[in-house]
Write an enzyme that holds these catalytic residues in place. Structure first.
Site, PDB file in Angstrom:
ATOM      1  N   LYS A   1       0.833  -1.208   0.000  1.00 20.31           N
ATOM      2  CA  LYS A   1       0.000   0.000   0.000  1.00 20.31           C
ATOM      3  C   LYS A   1       0.866   1.257   0.000  1.00 20.31           C
ATOM      4  O   LYS A   1       0.650   2.169  -0.775  1.00 20.31           O
ATOM      5  CB  LYS A   1      -0.911   0.051   1.247  1.00 20.31           C
TER       6      LYS A   1
ATOM      7  N   ARG B   1      -9.007   1.360   8.869  1.00 22.31           N
ATOM      8  CA  ARG B   1      -8.617  -0.016   9.145  1.00 22.31           C
ATOM      9  C   ARG B   1      -9.728  -0.768   9.857  1.00 22.31           C
ATOM     10  O   ARG B   1      -9.562  -1.949  10.149  1.00 22.31           O
ATOM     11  CB  ARG B   1      -7.377  -0.018  10.034  1.00 22.31           C
TER      12      ARG B   1
ATOM     13  N   ARG C   1      11.453  -6.182   4.574  1.00 17.80           N
ATOM     14  CA  ARG C   1      11.209  -4.732   4.471  1.00 17.80           C
ATOM     15  C   ARG C   1      12.240  -3.978   5.322  1.00 17.80           C
ATOM     16  O   ARG C   1      12.545  -4.361   6.442  1.00 17.80           O
ATOM     17  CB  ARG C   1       9.798  -4.389   4.951  1.00 17.80           C
TER      18      ARG C   1
ATOM     19  N   ARG D   1      11.678  -2.723  11.040  1.00 22.10           N
ATOM     20  CA  ARG D   1      10.763  -2.237  12.081  1.00 22.10           C
ATOM     21  C   ARG D   1      10.499  -3.341  13.090  1.00 22.10           C
ATOM     22  O   ARG D   1      10.360  -4.500  12.717  1.00 22.10           O
ATOM     23  CB  ARG D   1       9.430  -1.817  11.431  1.00 22.10           C
TER      24      ARG D   1
ATOM     25  N   ARG E   1      -0.567  -9.178  13.412  1.00 23.20           N
ATOM     26  CA  ARG E   1      -1.135  -8.111  12.578  1.00 23.20           C
ATOM     27  C   ARG E   1      -2.007  -8.694  11.468  1.00 23.20           C
ATOM     28  O   ARG E   1      -3.025  -8.113  11.115  1.00 23.20           O
ATOM     29  CB  ARG E   1      -0.008  -7.260  11.976  1.00 23.20           C
TER      30      ARG E   1
END
Ligand code: ADP
Ligand code: ADP
Ligand code: ZN
Length: 241
Positions: A41, A116, A155, A188, A199
Site C-alpha cells: 500500500k 482499518r 522490508r 521495524r 497483525r
C-alpha cells in the site's frame, strides 16, 4: 443571433466545460488504499501521490513520527503498535480528520493505512458527506498471507524519512542506507515474524471487512499485488486514468 453572440456562447460553453471537467477531476482524487500489512500500500501510495500531485497520508507514518518526537500521542500509540494491535479508533480518527482538513488536501489525497476498521470508515464517510464529498476509489492491493511474512521480514524502513525498501525486491543502492536521505535503514520492530502474524490476524478480523464496505459503496477496485512494483502501479494508473 449575431455571429459574435454565437461565438461568445461557444467560447463560454467551452470555458465552463473546461472549468467543470477540471473541478470534476480534482474531486475524483480521494483514494483509500486497502490491503494486508505488507501488501505494498505504502509503496503504491507514494507513487500515486507523486503522479497526481496529492498528499500521501499514512496514519502509521504519523504515529511513528510522534513516537520519534516522544509526544503523548506517540507514547500511547506505541503501546499498541509494539504488540501489532490497532491504535484505538477514537484516537486514530481524530488524527486523520485533522490531517485531511489541512489546505493541501483540497485537491484530494491518498490514504494509506486508514481506514482499518468499519467504524473508522463510517466516521470518514460521514465527515465527507457533511461537505458534500466522498471517497472516489478504494484500491485493494491483493497479496495472499503466504507472501506476507516473507515480504515483511525483508522490508527495511528509513529512520529519518520513512522511505521503504525490500532487501530483495526493492533494494537501496547502498546496503542499509536510504537512497533519498542517506540515513540508516532498519527492520521495524513490528515487522518481526511473531508480530506480523498477529497483525495479519487483526487484518482479517477488522480490516478485511472494508473490502465489502467499499464494494457496497460501488468504488472498490482490485489489483494483484504479487507482481512487480511497476506493474502494480501501471494497473493502478489504468484505473485512475
Ligand atoms: P503497514 O504499512 O505495515 O500496514 P502501518 O505503518 O500502516 O503498517 O501501521 C503500523 C501500525 O500503526 C499498525 O500495526 C497499527 O498499530 C497502527 N495503525 C496505523 N494506522 C492505523 C489505523 N488506521 N487504525 C489503528 N491503528 C493504526
Ligand atoms: P504496506 O504499506 O502495505 O505495509 P509496503 O509498501 O511497505 O506495504 O511494502 C511491504 C514490503 O514489500 C516493502 O519491503 C516493499 O519494498 C515490498 N514491496 C512492495 N511492493 C512489492 C511488490 N509488488 N513486489 C515485491 N515487493 C514489494
Ligand atoms: Zn530516508
Amino acid at each position: 443571433m449575431t455571429l459574435s453572440e454565437v461565438l461568445s456562447n461557444l467560447v463560454s460553453d467551452r470555458f465552463y466545460e473546461m472549468v467543470f471537467l477540471h473541478e470534476k477531476r480534482k474531486n475524483k482524487m480521494k483514494i483509500v488504499m486497502l490491503g494486508a500489512p505488507g501488501a505494498g500500500k505504502g509503496t503504491q501510495a507514494k507513487m500515486i501521490a507523486e503522479k497526481y500531485t496529492i498528499p500521501h497520508i499514512s496514519t502509521g507514518d504519523i504515529f511513528r513520527a510522534n513516537i520519534k518526537e516522544g509526544t503523548p500521542l506517540g507514547l500511547e500509540a506505541k503501546s499498541y503498535m509494539d504488540q501489532g494491535k490497532l491504535v484505538p479508533d477514537e484516537l486514530t480518527v481524530k488524527i486523520l480528520l485533522d490531517r485531511v482538513a489541512k489546505d493541501d488536501c483540497r485537491n484530494g489525497y491518498v490514504l494509506d493505512g486508514f481506514p482499518r476498521t468499519i467504524p473508522q470508515a463510517n466516521v470518514l464517510k460521514e465527515a465527507l458527506e457533511k461537505q458534500n464529498d466522498k471517497i472516489d476509489y478504494a484500491i485493494n492491493v491483493d497479496v495472499p498471507d503466504e507472501n506476507i511474512v516473507r515480504r515483511m521480514s525483508g522490508r527495511r524502513a528509513c529512520v529519518t524519512c520513512g522511505a521503504t525498501y525490500h532487501i530483495e525486491h526493492v533494494p537501496p543502492k547502498k546496503e542499509g542506507i536510504c537512497d533519498k536521505c542517506g540515513s540508516e535503514l532498519i527492520l521495524r520492530d513490528d515487522d518481526k515474524p511473531e508480530t506480523v502474524l498477529n497483525r495479519l490476524k487483526i487484518y482479517h478480523d477488522q480490516t478485511q471487512p472494508l473490502i465489502d464496505f467499499y464494494s457496497n459503496e460501488g468504488i472498490l477496485k482490485e489489483v494483484d499485488g504479487t507482481i512487480d512494483v511497476k506493474d502494480v502501479f501501471e494497473n493502478i494508473t489504468k484505473i485512475l486514468g
